[in-house]
Structures are given as C-alpha cells and as structure tokens.
Design a protein around this motif. Structure first.
Motif, PDB file in Angstrom:
ATOM      1  N   LEU A 121      31.303 -18.867 -35.589  1.00 49.26           N
ATOM      2  CA  LEU A 121      30.990 -18.907 -37.013  1.00 49.26           C
ATOM      3  C   LEU A 121      31.134 -20.320 -37.564  1.00 49.26           C
ATOM      4  O   LEU A 121      32.197 -20.935 -37.426  1.00 49.26           O
ATOM      5  CB  LEU A 121      31.932 -17.987 -37.795  1.00 49.26           C
ATOM      6  N   ALA A 125      30.026 -19.726 -43.077  1.00 50.53           N
ATOM      7  CA  ALA A 125      29.816 -18.291 -42.860  1.00 50.53           C
ATOM      8  C   ALA A 125      31.106 -17.479 -42.894  1.00 50.53           C
ATOM      9  O   ALA A 125      31.064 -16.244 -42.962  1.00 50.53           O
ATOM     10  CB  ALA A 125      29.111 -18.059 -41.518  1.00 50.53           C
ATOM     11  N   TYR A 128      31.716 -14.639 -45.395  1.00 50.44           N
ATOM     12  CA  TYR A 128      30.808 -13.502 -45.259  1.00 50.44           C
ATOM     13  C   TYR A 128      31.097 -12.646 -44.030  1.00 50.44           C
ATOM     14  O   TYR A 128      30.770 -11.463 -44.010  1.00 50.44           O
ATOM     15  CB  TYR A 128      29.360 -13.991 -45.197  1.00 50.44           C
ATOM     16  N   TYR A 129      31.702 -13.222 -42.999  1.00 48.03           N
ATOM     17  CA  TYR A 129      31.885 -12.501 -41.738  1.00 48.03           C
ATOM     18  C   TYR A 129      33.334 -12.407 -41.282  1.00 48.03           C
ATOM     19  O   TYR A 129      33.606 -11.990 -40.164  1.00 48.03           O
ATOM     20  CB  TYR A 129      31.042 -13.152 -40.637  1.00 48.03           C
ATOM     21  N   SER A 152      32.819 -17.408 -51.241  1.00 46.99           N
ATOM     22  CA  SER A 152      31.998 -18.539 -50.810  1.00 46.99           C
ATOM     23  C   SER A 152      31.882 -19.599 -51.896  1.00 46.99           C
ATOM     24  O   SER A 152      31.427 -20.717 -51.627  1.00 46.99           O
ATOM     25  CB  SER A 152      30.595 -18.056 -50.414  1.00 46.99           C
TER      26      SER A 152
END
Length: 308
Positions: A121, A125, A128-129, A152
């Motif tokens: 990642l 990101a 989000y993950y 974010s």
C-alpha cells in the motif's frame, strides 16, 4: 486486494485461544489481510514531515506450523528504509516495531508472509485500506467509507464558516482569505493549491463520498437528525452543537479508555497577525481529537444519520 477487519472483542478471543495475549496489540482494531495465520496492521497519524503514518503490524499464529512475516517500508528513489522480520511458532502473537510510512516521499508499506507478498500500500492508500488504530471498527460499510474519506484529509487547512464551497474540500487556485466574523470566527487563509474544510463541510463531504444521501450542510441543520442517547453512541454518529460545531464519533479503537472524534477545527495555528482590526490566521484543521469534552458537554447531542 481483499482486507478483512476484526473487532477488538474477536481479537481478544483469538489471542486467548492461542494462549498468548499481548494486551497492547489486542487493544487495536486491526485490518487483517489474510487468516491462518492472521496478518494485520493499523495506523496512527503524525503531523510531521508532511504527514507520517505510524503502522503497527501483527502476526497472530493460530496454526500448528511456524510462520515468518516481514514488514518493509519502501521509498521511491531510495529503496527499503525499514525492514523487520518476526517468526511465530504455533500459538504465538508477534508485534512488529512501528513502521513509519511518509506521505510526501510516497513511501510504500509492504507485508510479506513466508516470502509471499500479502499487502502493498502506498501512503496515500492507507486511510482507505487499513483501519486507524484509534477508531473502533464500524459494522457499516457506509460509515467505514465515510471515515476513510475523512481520514485521508487529515492535516487539511481550516477555512472557517464563511468559505462557500471551499469549506467542503475546495482547492484554492490562489491564496484566499475567508472572513468568519459574521459567525464569530477569525479570518482564515486557504493557501494556493491546498484543500480546506470547516466542521460541517468535512462531515458533509464524508457522507457524500460514502454515497449516503445527506443534505445537511451546517451544524444547525445536522441537529435535525435523529437523536441518540450518548450512552448508546456508536462509531459514525455525530456530536452536534447547533450553529457552533459538529464532529464524528470514532469510538475507542486502541482501548486506552479515551474515545476519539474526527473533526475540522483550528487545532494547530501556523501563523497569525492582526490586520484591519481583525485577527488573521492560517491553521491546520482536520484532526483526530479527544471525544471526552463533547460527550460530557450538555451543549452537544448525539445524532445518527439514517441509512448508515
């Protein structure tokens, strides 16, 4: 990539089952990227060097075999800047040293299990993950999506209440000053090339990003949402002081006994000066804060967004 998230209660039960409980690790709501054995991570954010994600990784081995995991941070143009390996025999839980994944150099977080890449990642990101360590995992996909958007935007500038569309994530084409004196605020700068938010603008954009019908653009409007007793508050609910402020409740994901909120508020003043009899400020606004003052104040009520 498929990420499976597990609650703190499930993790504690799993750790007990493998007969080795690490209280610090068990306190966080990790994102697990695979099972048997479980490989997981969560992050905290530091406002330094343009933003750094401090990633805590774990290896929970509930199998009868021995497994080796490796966590790396890769920096473009430099190569591997952090590299840690842990080996867990049957019924062991291993916690890695914190991995520092910086945003500006576009660092990349990597997790390997027995030599095979499990997750890769880039810093941008992570919200989000991967779950934020301070956030209790919500069972609602919509709430998780809303929180990911808000996370974010950490360290975005604060615009104040009188910034029009710029208080909802608009990016300034040139330096812009917004006079919030009409709503009891200061004059705030949104620098060229930066996105900005005020409290309600952030909440509005979070639900919009999650695809939730949400027409409430001010804290006074959000006070019309269905009320919830604070003793029943859950992740994603709003703490609203009509006409003054709104923040999203995140729960106590790291188990330190203090719940958190995500909010846009002038938390960190970068510079200020007087001009024309008014105080002008440049401030960082989107932050994770202690929920305690809002939970204890009678001026704030808990509100729940329908459809979440």
């Amino acid at each position: 990539m498929v990420a499976r998230r597990w609650s703190r209660r499930v993790l504690v039960a799993m750790a007990a089952a493998v007969a080795l409980l690490w209280p610090t690790a068990a306190a966080a709501d990790y994102t697990f990227y695979r099972t048997a054995p479980h490989t997981g991570a969560c992050w905290k954010y530091v406002s330094a060097y343009g933003g750094v994600y401090q990633v805590t990784s774990v290896l929970l081995n509930g199998t009868s075999a021995t497994h080796t995991a490796r966590v790396q941070v890769y920096r473009p143009g430099t190569g591997i800047i952090q590299d840690h390996t842990q080996t867990a025999t049957a019924s062991q839980w291993k916690v890695f040293p914190i991995a520092h994944v910086a945003a500006i150099p576009k660092d990349e977080f990597r997790y390997y299990l027995n030599g095979a890449l499990v997750v890769k990642l880039p810093a941008a990101a992570l919200p989000y993950y991967m779950n934020n360590c301070q956030t209790t995992e919500s069972s609602s996909v919509k709430i998780r999506q809303a929180i990911s958007y808000g996370m974010s935007k950490l360290d975005a500038h604060y615009t104040g209440c009188n910034a029009g569309s710029y208080r909802m994530g608009g990016v300034a084409a040139a330096d812009m000053w917004f006079d919030g004196s009409s709503c009891g605020q200061k004059v705030y700068l949104l620098p060229k090339g930066h996105a900005g938010f005020d409290c309600s603008g952030l909440i509005y954009k979070m639900f919009q990003a999650a695809g939730v019908p949400f027409s409430y653009q001010g804290s006074a409007d959000m006070a019309a949402l269905p009320a919830v007793n604070k003793s029943q508050i859950r992740v994603g609910d709003l703490l609203v002081n009509p006409g003054h402020h709104v923040a999203m409740y995140l729960g106590d994901g790291d188990g330190d006994g203090r719940a958190s909120v995500l909010e846009a508020t002038p938390a960190r003043i970068l510079r200020e000066f007087w001009s024309g009899g008014k105080l002008h400020r440049e401030a960082i606004g989107v932050v994770i804060s202690d929920a305690g003052p809002y939970l204890s104040s009678s001026a704030y009520t808990a509100r729940r967004v329908p459809g979440t």
